[in-house]
Design a protein around this motif. Structure first.
Motif, mmCIF file in Angstrom:
data_model
loop_
_atom_site.group_PDB
_atom_site.id
_atom_site.type_symbol
_atom_site.label_atom_id
_atom_site.label_comp_id
_atom_site.label_asym_id
_atom_site.label_seq_id
_atom_site.Cartn_x
_atom_site.Cartn_y
_atom_site.Cartn_z
ATOM 1 N N LEU A 71 26.789 35.728 24.052
ATOM 2 C CA LEU A 71 28.032 34.952 24.076
ATOM 3 C C LEU A 71 29.023 35.662 24.985
ATOM 4 N N PHE A 72 29.502 34.960 26.008
ATOM 5 C CA PHE A 72 30.393 35.540 27.005
ATOM 6 C C PHE A 72 31.721 34.805 26.990
ATOM 7 N N PHE A 73 32.802 35.513 26.651
ATOM 8 C CA PHE A 73 34.151 34.957 26.725
ATOM 9 C C PHE A 73 34.727 35.328 28.085
ATOM 10 N N SER A 74 34.834 34.344 28.970
ATOM 11 C CA SER A 74 35.359 34.574 30.309
ATOM 12 C C SER A 74 36.793 34.061 30.350
ATOM 13 N N LEU A 75 37.737 34.937 30.054
ATOM 14 C CA LEU A 75 39.140 34.536 29.982
ATOM 15 C C LEU A 75 39.783 34.429 31.356
ATOM 16 N N GLU A 76 39.145 35.030 32.370
ATOM 17 C CA GLU A 76 39.728 35.044 33.715
ATOM 18 C C GLU A 76 39.038 34.047 34.645
ATOM 19 N N MET A 77 37.710 34.006 34.652
ATOM 20 C CA MET A 77 36.959 33.169 35.574
ATOM 21 C C MET A 77 36.444 31.924 34.862
ATOM 22 N N TYR A 101 25.643 31.638 26.264
ATOM 23 C CA TYR A 101 26.744 30.723 25.977
ATOM 24 C C TYR A 101 28.037 31.296 26.568
ATOM 25 N N ILE A 102 28.836 30.419 27.173
ATOM 26 C CA ILE A 102 30.065 30.851 27.842
ATOM 27 C C ILE A 102 31.245 30.071 27.288
ATOM 28 N N ASP A 103 32.304 30.791 26.937
ATOM 29 C CA ASP A 103 33.576 30.181 26.557
ATOM 30 C C ASP A 103 34.575 30.555 27.640
ATOM 31 N N GLU A 104 35.052 29.555 28.382
ATOM 32 C CA GLU A 104 35.954 29.813 29.514
ATOM 33 C C GLU A 104 37.423 29.580 29.156
ATOM 34 N N THR A 105 37.743 29.412 27.867
ATOM 35 C CA THR A 105 39.114 29.146 27.457
ATOM 36 C C THR A 105 40.019 30.309 27.848
ATOM 37 N N PRO A 106 41.091 30.048 28.611
ATOM 38 C CA PRO A 106 41.978 31.153 29.009
ATOM 39 C C PRO A 106 42.925 31.540 27.879
ATOM 40 N N ASP A 109 23.372 37.882 19.536
ATOM 41 C CA ASP A 109 22.918 39.277 19.585
ATOM 42 C C ASP A 109 23.825 40.170 20.423
ATOM 43 N N LEU A 110 24.653 39.575 21.279
ATOM 44 C CA LEU A 110 25.512 40.362 22.166
ATOM 45 C C LEU A 110 26.725 39.524 22.540
ATOM 46 N N ILE A 111 27.906 40.152 22.484
ATOM 47 C CA ILE A 111 29.158 39.482 22.849
ATOM 48 C C ILE A 111 29.830 40.291 23.958
ATOM 49 N N ALA A 112 30.359 39.602 24.962
ATOM 50 C CA ALA A 112 31.116 40.260 26.024
ATOM 51 C C ALA A 112 32.422 39.502 26.240
ATOM 52 N N ILE A 113 33.481 40.245 26.569
ATOM 53 C CA ILE A 113 34.816 39.659 26.733
ATOM 54 C C ILE A 113 35.403 40.154 28.048
ATOM 55 N N ASP A 114 35.753 39.234 28.926
ATOM 56 C CA ASP A 114 36.301 39.556 30.242
ATOM 57 C C ASP A 114 37.672 38.883 30.395
ATOM 58 N N TYR A 115 38.780 39.586 30.226
ATOM 59 C CA TYR A 115 38.837 40.978 29.864
ATOM 60 C C TYR A 115 40.029 41.185 28.947
ATOM 61 N N LEU A 116 40.307 42.422 28.524
ATOM 62 C CA LEU A 116 41.233 42.714 27.434
ATOM 63 C C LEU A 116 42.629 42.137 27.641
ATOM 64 N N THR A 117 43.259 42.439 28.766
ATOM 65 C CA THR A 117 44.659 42.045 28.943
ATOM 66 C C THR A 117 44.834 40.573 29.276
ATOM 67 N N GLU A 171 31.112 43.582 11.587
ATOM 68 C CA GLU A 171 30.828 42.464 10.674
ATOM 69 C C GLU A 171 29.578 41.701 11.084
ATOM 70 N N LEU A 172 29.461 41.382 12.386
ATOM 71 C CA LEU A 172 28.318 40.599 12.867
ATOM 72 C C LEU A 172 27.128 41.489 13.201
ATOM 73 N N ASN A 173 27.355 42.813 13.247
ATOM 74 C CA ASN A 173 26.307 43.787 13.573
ATOM 75 C C ASN A 173 25.696 43.500 14.939
ATOM 76 N N VAL A 174 26.573 43.296 15.927
ATOM 77 C CA VAL A 174 26.146 43.083 17.307
ATOM 78 C C VAL A 174 26.993 43.973 18.215
ATOM 79 N N PRO A 175 26.485 44.343 19.392
ATOM 80 C CA PRO A 175 27.340 45.052 20.354
ATOM 81 C C PRO A 175 28.395 44.108 20.918
ATOM 82 N N VAL A 176 29.612 44.590 21.059
ATOM 83 C CA VAL A 176 30.691 43.835 21.706
ATOM 84 C C VAL A 176 31.134 44.629 22.928
#
Length: 437
Positions: free
Chosen positions: A208-214, A262-267, A288-296, A325-330
């Motif tokens: 699951l990829f949260f793309s807050l910028e792109m 899966y990609i969430d592009e919500t800014p 199994d894996l979550i990534a967030i781009d990016y913090l600020t 909680e989800l026991n996955v790498p973030v």
């Protein structure tokens, strides 16, 4: 209501009963207003080390005292079952909150109705969870997991990172870890994160990829260029592609379409909305894996009165809690401040680094030592809570959005190059240490 009577009756007649449910119940879990007030009074007196039997409650509040005397003298419940009664109360409270949230969801309006709905549903979770356990309970789980790994004969225990040298150092991205990946702008942190996500998805891991910028389309462009090994610039200027490039792209698109990615592009998501969406995906399709781009790029909580440092602390703590909680790498992408420009970055180069440095289990920097060599990066594992740290030299192919570990040529090595081993890592007695500018 009978469960509420039983909990309160047990607490009023046995002080130990209250401490058996104190971590599980809050006053708002009780449906009846009088029960909420009585439990709150019991809580306050217990925390002040004052007695809270029916008689002393009556002395403190005659109205609540009458209810306390009635409940203390009631029958049909047992002190030994008080935690089970409390769990019934919390389950009923969660059901009420869901019903109330449903009514609120029906009236929602705006551009992010789904995000608002997920926040409302996330607030329906029990206020407290978990309990104190003897070490033997965790020891059983530890031994069982160790046995599983031995039987599986896995080379790494976490998710593969796409770099064998990094896998060796981290044993892969570990479940429950908050992994901060930081760099100055345009060094390649998003491209490196995408490489890791694609590699995990190719291994069948749900990502699951949260793309807050792109936008999601731009992420798809980068993934296609990465897999097809074509010039990423051609996604904007396709005239530079030839027939072979288009063939490679079509093949890449077919492969990507079957990936569990899966990609969430919500800014400008809030951390509450992001965590709620992650929980939803984890509960429905699995993750199994979550990534967030990016913090600020996240909307800071608390409004304008909250300082940047305090807001970041809330965000990083929430994300660490989500990973656990989800026991996955973030994987959380972050920018470095100007302290990380031009020379080797340290933890203080993280923007408002106190909270990030404290909550992260792993901190990885991407650093370009020589601004005239865009293709040469060093990946610095600056912090690993329960493992080694060190450096890995990378060849960065921005055209194909790829990073490859390399042995640094002798002429390009920094001062005091002796000791560099496989993949450009520098290992010294007592652990791994990075090179010094």
């Amino acid at each position: 209501m009978n469960a509420e009577h039983a909990v309160l009756g047990a607490c009023l007649t046995d002080p130990k009963a209250y401490w058996r449910v104190a971590d599980l119940l809050v006053a708002d879990d009780f449906a009846a207003g009088a029960h909420r007030k009585l439990y709150a009074l019991i809580r306050d007196r217990a925390n002040a080390s004052e007695p809270f039997d029916a008689v002393t409650i009556h002395e403190a509040d005659a109205h609540l005292g009458n209810l306390a005397l009635e409940l203390a003298s009631s029958e049909g419940w047992r002190h030994g079952n008080v935690r089970a009664y409390a769990q019934m109360v919390t389950q009923a409270a969660m059901t009420r909150r869901i019903h109330a949230a449903g009514a609120q969801i029906a009236r929602l309006e705006g551009s992010d109705v789904l995000g608002q709905a997920q926040q409302l549903l996330g607030a329906c979770l029990p206020r407290h969870a978990g309990e104190v356990k003897h070490i033997r309970e965790y020891l059983r789980a530890s031994v069982a997991e160790l046995q599983r790994r031995v039987n599986a004969k896995e080379a790494i225990t976490g998710l593969p990172t796409s770099l064998p040298a990094l896998d060796e150092m981290l044993c892969g991205y570990q479940p429950g870890d908050l992994i901060v990946l930081a760099a100055r702008p345009s060094v390649g942190k998003t491209a490196f994160a995408i490489q890791s996500l694609v590699n995990a998805a190719r291994h069948g891991k749900r990502v699951l990829f949260f793309s807050l910028e792109m936008t999601g389309v731009k992420i798809a462009d980068r993934i296609q260029a990465h897999i097809a090994q074509v010039n990423a610039a051609g996604m904007k200027r396709p005239a530079i592609f030839d027939d072979a490039d288009f063939g490679a792209l079509f093949n890449a698109a077919a492969e990507i379409a079957d990936m569990p990615l899966y990609i969430d592009e919500t800014p400008a998501l809030t951390v509450e909305a992001l965590c709620a969406r992650a929980r939803q995906i984890h509960a429905t399709t699995g993750c199994d894996l979550i990534a967030i781009d990016y913090l600020t790029q996240m909307t800071p909580p608390g409004g304008p009165k909250l300082s940047t440092a305090d807001a970041l602390q809330i965000i990083t703590r929430a994300l660490k809690g989500l990973a656990k909680e989800l026991n996955v790498p973030v994987i959380l992408l972050s920018q470095l401040n100007r302290d990380g420009e031009g020379h080797r970055p340290t933890l203080k180069a993280l923007r408002d680094s106190g909270a990030i440095e404290q909550d992260a289990d792993v901190v990885i920097f991407l650093h370009r030592p020589d601004p005239n060599r865009r293709d040469r990066l060093v990946l610095i594992v600056e912090k690993q809570r329960d493992g080694e740290t060190g450096d890995i030299w990378l060849d960065s192919n921005y055209r194909h959005q790829r990073f490859t570990a390399i042995d640094l040529p002798v002429d390009d090595q920094p001062s005091k190059p002796q000791g560099f081993g496989r993949f450009g890592q520098r290992k010294q007695q007592g652990g791994w240490n990075g090179y010094q500018d």
